[in-house]
Design a protein around this motif. Sequence first.
Motif, PDB file in Angstrom:
ATOM      1  N   ASN A 235      82.560  52.011  70.446  1.00  0.00           N
ATOM      2  CA  ASN A 235      82.967  50.800  71.182  1.00  0.00           C
ATOM      3  C   ASN A 235      84.479  50.572  71.230  1.00  0.00           C
ATOM      4  O   ASN A 235      84.918  49.478  71.601  1.00  0.00           O
ATOM      5  N   ILE A 236      85.293  51.568  70.859  1.00  0.00           N
ATOM      6  CA  ILE A 236      86.748  51.319  70.971  1.00  0.00           C
ATOM      7  C   ILE A 236      87.121  51.236  72.456  1.00  0.00           C
ATOM      8  O   ILE A 236      86.453  51.825  73.305  1.00  0.00           O
TER       9      ILE A 236
ATOM     10  N   LYS B 296      83.352  45.113  60.936  1.00  0.00           N
ATOM     11  CA  LYS B 296      81.987  44.622  61.152  1.00  0.00           C
ATOM     12  C   LYS B 296      81.536  44.777  62.609  1.00  0.00           C
ATOM     13  O   LYS B 296      81.046  43.830  63.226  1.00  0.00           O
ATOM     14  N   GLY B 297      81.747  45.938  63.168  1.00  0.00           N
ATOM     15  CA  GLY B 297      81.282  46.222  64.533  1.00  0.00           C
ATOM     16  C   GLY B 297      82.179  45.661  65.627  1.00  0.00           C
ATOM     17  O   GLY B 297      81.961  45.935  66.813  1.00  0.00           O
ATOM     18  N   GLU B 298      83.175  44.871  65.240  1.00  0.00           N
ATOM     19  CA  GLU B 298      84.124  44.328  66.221  1.00  0.00           C
ATOM     20  C   GLU B 298      85.543  44.735  65.780  1.00  0.00           C
ATOM     21  O   GLU B 298      85.683  45.775  65.144  1.00  0.00           O
TER      22      GLU B 298
ATOM     23  N   SER C  36      88.470  40.098  67.961  1.00  0.00           N
ATOM     24  CA  SER C  36      88.111  40.545  69.304  1.00  0.00           C
ATOM     25  C   SER C  36      86.795  41.315  69.258  1.00  0.00           C
ATOM     26  O   SER C  36      86.547  42.080  68.320  1.00  0.00           O
ATOM     27  N   LYS C  37      85.989  41.107  70.276  1.00  0.00           N
ATOM     28  CA  LYS C  37      84.746  41.880  70.373  1.00  0.00           C
ATOM     29  C   LYS C  37      84.990  43.243  71.003  1.00  0.00           C
ATOM     30  O   LYS C  37      84.282  44.202  70.736  1.00  0.00           O
TER      31      LYS C  37
END
Length: 339
Positions: free
Chosen positions: A13-14, A56-58, A79-80
């Motif tokens: 997700n980067i 944590k995933g974000e 930031s998400k």
Amino acid sequence: MSKVKIIGESLPNIPWQDKPKDCAGPVWRYSENPIIKRNPLPGVARIFNSAVIPYKGEFIGVFRAEQIDGVPHLYLGYSKDGINWEYEPEKIPFVNEKGEPFMPRYAYDPRLIKIEDTYYIIWCTDFYGAALGMAKTKDFKKFVRIDNPFLPFNRNGVLFPRKINGNFVLLSRPSDSGHTPFGDIFLSESPDMTFWGKHRHVMSRGSEWWQSLKIGGGAAPIETSEGWLMFYHGVTGTCNGYVYSMGACILDIDNPSIVKYRANSFVLTPEEWYEERGFVANVVFPCAALTDADTGRIAIYYGAADSYVGMAFTTVDEAVAFVKEHDGATEDDKSIGII
Ligand code: BMA
């Protein structure tokens, strides 16, 4: 699959954009740059030269925020997607080991690095002159300052993301009290983050025009199957002032004071309006990079013209191939760095 391996986490997700067809260099800019514009939060005129890390995933960031009184301090942001940010309204509340407030008088150019289960922030602080400040956190709620690693004057402290041969390893750039017109990258080791020694010279300012005045560490070195890939800044002096570009090099994995390859050309130099025009014109200043081990993607965060944050992309294959093809490392760069 990349040929060169990033030794690190899978982070699908980067932020990412494919390379535009008309891009000649190994690093390309995000089409929506700058990602952080002026007056990003009340009391802050500009955010630039800032560091981001997955959490944590974000994503979480430590931002150099130039307040409206002109004093730089560090602020936290979330930031998400790594691109759109929300900020804490107040400065990061640093405390000492006893939990008492212990704020730096100013703080700028942060780097944010995770080693084992701890996140370290390193910045330029006032310690009877510009020097390196450090703090640690595990939860981004409590930020405990630890001893300043070096005497003044020093800037551009960058930790490696893991211990090497049992020690923490820190890059730095000894300097003077002003807009230092010289400077090389050095490395120091510590068993405990308190006592630093085994100092080594890593590399000098280059003979190439774009990095002929001074250089300084940028994003935390990225561990790869070819060595530590590092994006750094190189500075030249012109009749209109300094120009900051981004360079790239590869350091030996076990002895990182040895430079294996070092590109003699920059990988990014001020060309866009937000890099050429601002509070300080002509500055591209990398402070962080996100990587995805599965795809080899790299997303670089850089300060632009001391006014904005920009984002640029590359892959580990492109960056490593470019550095090797344009290698200009000198015999001194390739040495262990002790004379
Ligand atoms: C350096 C640092 C950076 C800044 C650069 C250009 O000395 O202060 O924060 O981006 O100058 O002004």
